[in-house]
Write a protein that holds these residues in place. Structure first.
Motif, mmCIF file in Angstrom:
data_model
loop_
_atom_site.group_PDB
_atom_site.id
_atom_site.type_symbol
_atom_site.label_atom_id
_atom_site.label_comp_id
_atom_site.label_asym_id
_atom_site.label_seq_id
_atom_site.Cartn_x
_atom_site.Cartn_y
_atom_site.Cartn_z
ATOM 1 N N GLN A 1 0.831 -1.212 0.000
ATOM 2 C CA GLN A 1 0.000 0.000 0.000
ATOM 3 C C GLN A 1 0.865 1.261 0.000
ATOM 4 O O GLN A 1 0.583 2.218 -0.728
ATOM 5 C CB GLN A 1 -0.929 -0.014 1.223
ATOM 6 C CG GLN A 1 -1.994 -1.095 1.147
ATOM 7 C CD GLN A 1 -2.715 -1.287 2.476
ATOM 8 O OE1 GLN A 1 -2.149 -1.043 3.542
ATOM 9 N NE2 GLN A 1 -3.962 -1.743 2.406
ATOM 10 N N GLN A 2 1.899 1.259 0.830
ATOM 11 C CA GLN A 2 2.777 2.429 0.894
ATOM 12 C C GLN A 2 3.464 2.678 -0.453
ATOM 13 O O GLN A 2 3.585 3.818 -0.899
ATOM 14 C CB GLN A 2 3.829 2.232 1.987
ATOM 15 C CG GLN A 2 3.309 2.438 3.400
ATOM 16 C CD GLN A 2 2.930 3.899 3.647
ATOM 17 O OE1 GLN A 2 3.640 4.819 3.248
ATOM 18 N NE2 GLN A 2 1.796 4.108 4.312
ATOM 19 N N LEU A 3 3.933 1.593 -1.096
ATOM 20 C CA LEU A 3 4.620 1.737 -2.380
ATOM 21 C C LEU A 3 3.680 2.263 -3.456
ATOM 22 O O LEU A 3 4.010 3.210 -4.194
ATOM 23 C CB LEU A 3 5.212 0.386 -2.807
ATOM 24 C CG LEU A 3 5.937 0.386 -4.151
ATOM 25 C CD1 LEU A 3 7.169 1.274 -4.107
ATOM 26 C CD2 LEU A 3 6.335 -1.026 -4.560
ATOM 27 N N LEU A 4 2.493 1.678 -3.545
ATOM 28 C CA LEU A 4 1.534 2.126 -4.551
ATOM 29 C C LEU A 4 1.095 3.565 -4.286
ATOM 30 O O LEU A 4 0.947 4.364 -5.231
ATOM 31 C CB LEU A 4 0.316 1.198 -4.563
ATOM 32 C CG LEU A 4 0.561 -0.226 -5.091
ATOM 33 C CD1 LEU A 4 -0.688 -1.077 -4.923
ATOM 34 C CD2 LEU A 4 0.973 -0.188 -6.558
ATOM 35 N N GLY A 5 0.884 3.907 -3.021
ATOM 36 C CA GLY A 5 0.492 5.273 -2.684
ATOM 37 C C GLY A 5 1.559 6.270 -3.100
ATOM 38 O O GLY A 5 1.248 7.345 -3.639
ATOM 39 N N ALA A 6 2.837 5.911 -2.878
ATOM 40 C CA ALA A 6 3.929 6.807 -3.252
ATOM 41 C C ALA A 6 3.985 6.996 -4.768
ATOM 42 O O ALA A 6 4.206 8.106 -5.265
ATOM 43 C CB ALA A 6 5.252 6.248 -2.745
ATOM 44 N N ASP B 1 7.483 9.967 -10.507
ATOM 45 C CA ASP B 1 8.946 9.854 -10.643
ATOM 46 C C ASP B 1 9.514 8.751 -9.750
ATOM 47 O O ASP B 1 10.604 8.236 -10.005
ATOM 48 C CB ASP B 1 9.616 11.183 -10.286
ATOM 49 C CG ASP B 1 9.298 12.273 -11.303
ATOM 50 O OD1 ASP B 1 8.926 11.908 -12.442
ATOM 51 O OD2 ASP B 1 9.417 13.468 -10.965
ATOM 52 N N VAL B 2 8.767 8.393 -8.729
ATOM 53 C CA VAL B 2 9.199 7.334 -7.811
ATOM 54 C C VAL B 2 9.312 5.994 -8.541
ATOM 55 O O VAL B 2 10.129 5.144 -8.188
ATOM 56 C CB VAL B 2 8.188 7.230 -6.640
ATOM 57 C CG1 VAL B 2 8.378 5.937 -5.865
ATOM 58 C CG2 VAL B 2 8.337 8.425 -5.729
ATOM 59 N N LEU C 1 -5.199 5.198 -1.041
ATOM 60 C CA LEU C 1 -3.810 4.750 -1.186
ATOM 61 C C LEU C 1 -2.876 5.956 -1.270
ATOM 62 O O LEU C 1 -1.878 6.039 -0.561
ATOM 63 C CB LEU C 1 -3.641 3.910 -2.466
ATOM 64 C CG LEU C 1 -3.977 2.421 -2.418
ATOM 65 C CD1 LEU C 1 -3.866 1.824 -3.816
ATOM 66 C CD2 LEU C 1 -3.069 1.664 -1.466
ATOM 67 N N ALA C 2 -3.240 6.895 -2.153
ATOM 68 C CA ALA C 2 -2.398 8.082 -2.344
ATOM 69 C C ALA C 2 -2.388 8.958 -1.095
ATOM 70 O O ALA C 2 -1.344 9.513 -0.718
ATOM 71 C CB ALA C 2 -2.897 8.889 -3.546
ATOM 72 N N THR D 1 8.158 9.295 0.304
ATOM 73 C CA THR D 1 8.678 8.613 -0.886
ATOM 74 C C THR D 1 10.129 8.186 -0.717
ATOM 75 O O THR D 1 10.639 7.451 -1.561
ATOM 76 C CB THR D 1 8.574 9.540 -2.112
ATOM 77 O OG1 THR D 1 9.334 10.728 -1.872
ATOM 78 C CG2 THR D 1 7.129 9.894 -2.408
ATOM 79 N N PHE D 2 10.793 8.632 0.357
ATOM 80 C CA PHE D 2 12.228 8.327 0.467
ATOM 81 C C PHE D 2 12.486 6.845 0.736
ATOM 82 O O PHE D 2 13.577 6.346 0.477
ATOM 83 C CB PHE D 2 12.866 9.179 1.576
ATOM 84 C CG PHE D 2 12.566 8.720 2.968
ATOM 85 C CD1 PHE D 2 13.403 7.811 3.607
ATOM 86 C CD2 PHE D 2 11.453 9.168 3.656
ATOM 87 C CE1 PHE D 2 13.134 7.378 4.898
ATOM 88 C CE2 PHE D 2 11.177 8.747 4.940
ATOM 89 C CZ PHE D 2 12.013 7.843 5.569
#
Length: 506
Positions: free
Chosen positions: A43-48, A54-55, A117-118, A124-125
């Motif tokens: 979830q964190q990855l998709l939200g980022a 650019d992520v 999610l977003a 993003t780090f």
């Protein structure tokens, strides 16, 4: 725990188990039959990604859609990556149009789940850490499935399933998992295939000489073949004494001696694996040294060298020490063992080109009722190695004696022994032909002056020349390549053209 501890309503893939603080499954859950995963990391990855496209570039090399545990997350990532690859925006609003009818997304609350999610993405780090975690957990799931499969097959006592074959199959799946992140490959989107094709064409365009594949070091051959292409099976055939092994060792040496890593991360040349089923490793090394040092191989064997020749010999040996050329001279290798050793070499040292000398000396995994079926299994196995390891495989092959019964000794496809399967499975079929070899054996007697004069003129024209006849090429033209041949050093080279000779001032 982040916001998704409350908004995540349906467990992934039908699992009802709980996760620990990291999102990974506990040993108790695993023993109950569930798989390790981290919904929160996904979830964190998709939200980022949906917050900042650019992520995606920072994680694209680590994970693919199939590494996600939740199938809905997998589809979200797949659609987002497709849009980003086209330089289009991937956001909750744009993805909504593609996923409004997605049944899995509806169970999670519909398109509003994309917005949540977003909105819940913390930062993003840490996306690379999340991506690596998702990938590692996917590997663990694959290992569990693979382990269960191995155990199940081993427990089933079946005459048709030998333990040795099961070991080879398990090693193949483990290799594929370590190299590609999955034990098997299914359908892929046309976009993925097109992207790969464009990348190959771009690499050829940017590379000097315009080669899409690895250079053989022979200019005319590279022009005709476009270099040695990944996943291709190339057959190099010829009658005895035509120079098949010499040409193969020349190509191997040319590729290995050029090996180096470039600044852009790519490589020039390559790591070469050479299965020498006919000659010993020492004999093969002597041939390569003869070419590199320009000292006749028979003098090397006898130790009959001048001081200058010996100095060149030692210097060539020092240079060859750094060449990534690996030789296996185990005789009568089964095709399954040949594949297993090639996988091991690629895993430990890398592997860019594989050469097999020669095809008829490879054994099938199991005895067949006919030689044609055995050769068919071998050629199919070699093609499978080329595709699995994503490398060009060059296999040498003998020709039948019917060549000797023709007036024109130039070989053709029907001359291949057990030619049906070889011709069918190969992407390229090439024949080595030296007319000089046959002309030498047609020398007239000394008292027939006119015939002797004609023979000498013919020998002068043919001396030091060889041909490589391309009888089949799946991705390019057929035709004849002319090469130079120095028998003393068993070396093939580029043939100087008349205009090149004029420019050199000779």
């Amino acid at each position: 725990m982040n916001e998704f501890s409350t908004i995540r309503s349906v467990p992934a893939a039908g699992s009802s188990s709980q996760t620990d603080g990291s999102g990974a499954q506990s040993d108790e859950d695993l023993s109950a039959g569930s798989m390790p995963h981290s919904i929160e990391a996904e979830q964190q990855l998709l939200g980022a990604i949906l917050t900042n496209n650019d992520v995606f570039d920072r994680v694209a090399a680590i994970i693919k859609a199939e590494h996600f545990y939740d199938p809905v997350h997998s589809r979200i990532y797949d659609i987002a990556s497709s849009r980003i690859a086209k330089n289009a925006l991937a956001s909750p609003v744009t993805l909504k149009a593609f996923m409004e009818d997605d049944q899995g997304l509806k169970e999670l609350g519909g398109p509003s789940y994309l917005a949540r999610l977003a909105g819940a993405a913390i930062s993003t780090f840490a996306v690379r850490d999340y991506a690596q975690m998702i990938y590692d957990l996917a590997m663990r799931r694959q290992l569990i499935v693979l382990g269960r499969d191995i155990a199940s097959k081993a427990a089933t006592v079946d005459v048709a399933s030998e333990p040795r074959e099961q070991i080879v199959e398990a090693e193949q799946q483990l290799y594929r998992l370590s190299e590609q992140g999955q034990t098997g490959s299914g359908f892929q989107t046309f976009l993925t295939a097109v992207t790969d094709a464009v990348n190959v064409a771009a690499a050829a365009y940017q590379r000097s000489g315009g080669l899409a594949g690895i250079s053989t070091g022979l200019t005319d051959m590279d022009k005709k073949l476009g270099g040695l292409h990944r996943s291709d099976l190339l057959i190099l055939a010829g009658r005895p004494s035509m120079g098949k092994t010499s040409l193969a060792t020349n190509i191997a040496y040319n590729i290995a001696k050029k090996y180096r890593k470039l600044e852009d991360g790519t490589t020039d040349g390559g790591v070469v694996g050479f299965y020498s089923l006919e000659m010993s490793a020492e004999q093969l090394a002597a041939r390569i040294l003869s070419e590199a040092a320009e000292v006749p191989s028979e003098q090397i064997r006898r130790g009959d060298m001048t001081e200058g020749e010996f100095r060149r010999f030692v210097e060539a040996a020092k240079q060859l020490e750094a060449c990534p050329l690996f030789i296996d001279d185990t005789p009568a290798l089964p095709i399954s063992q040949l594949a297993a050793r090639a996988r091991r070499l690629k895993r430990t040292h890398g592997l860019d080109v594989l050469i097999v000398d020669y095809l008829q000396l490879v054994r099938p995994a199991t005895a067949k009722d006919s030689r044609v079926n055995e050769v068919s299994e071998i050629t199919q196995g070699l093609k499978a190695i080329a595709k699995e390891l994503d490398i060009p495989v060059i296999a040498l092959s003998q020709l039948s004696r019917q060549v000797e019964n023709r007036e024109d000794k130039r070989p053709q496809l029907s001359d291949l022994r057990e030619s049906g399967s070889i011709e069918q499975d190969a992407d390229v079929v090439m024949f080595v032909f030296r007319e000089e070899y046959y002309a030498e054996r047609e020398k007239p007697s000394d008292d027939r002056l006119e015939e002797m004069a004609a023979w000498q003129e013919r020998m002068s024209r043919l001396h030091g020349k060889a041909e490589v006849v391309i009888g089949k090429q799946r991705h390019g033209p057929i035709g004849t390549i002319e090469l130079s041949f120095e028998g003393r050093f068993t070396r093939f080279g580029n043939l100087a053209r008349p205009h090149q000779v004029d420019q050199a001032g000779f």
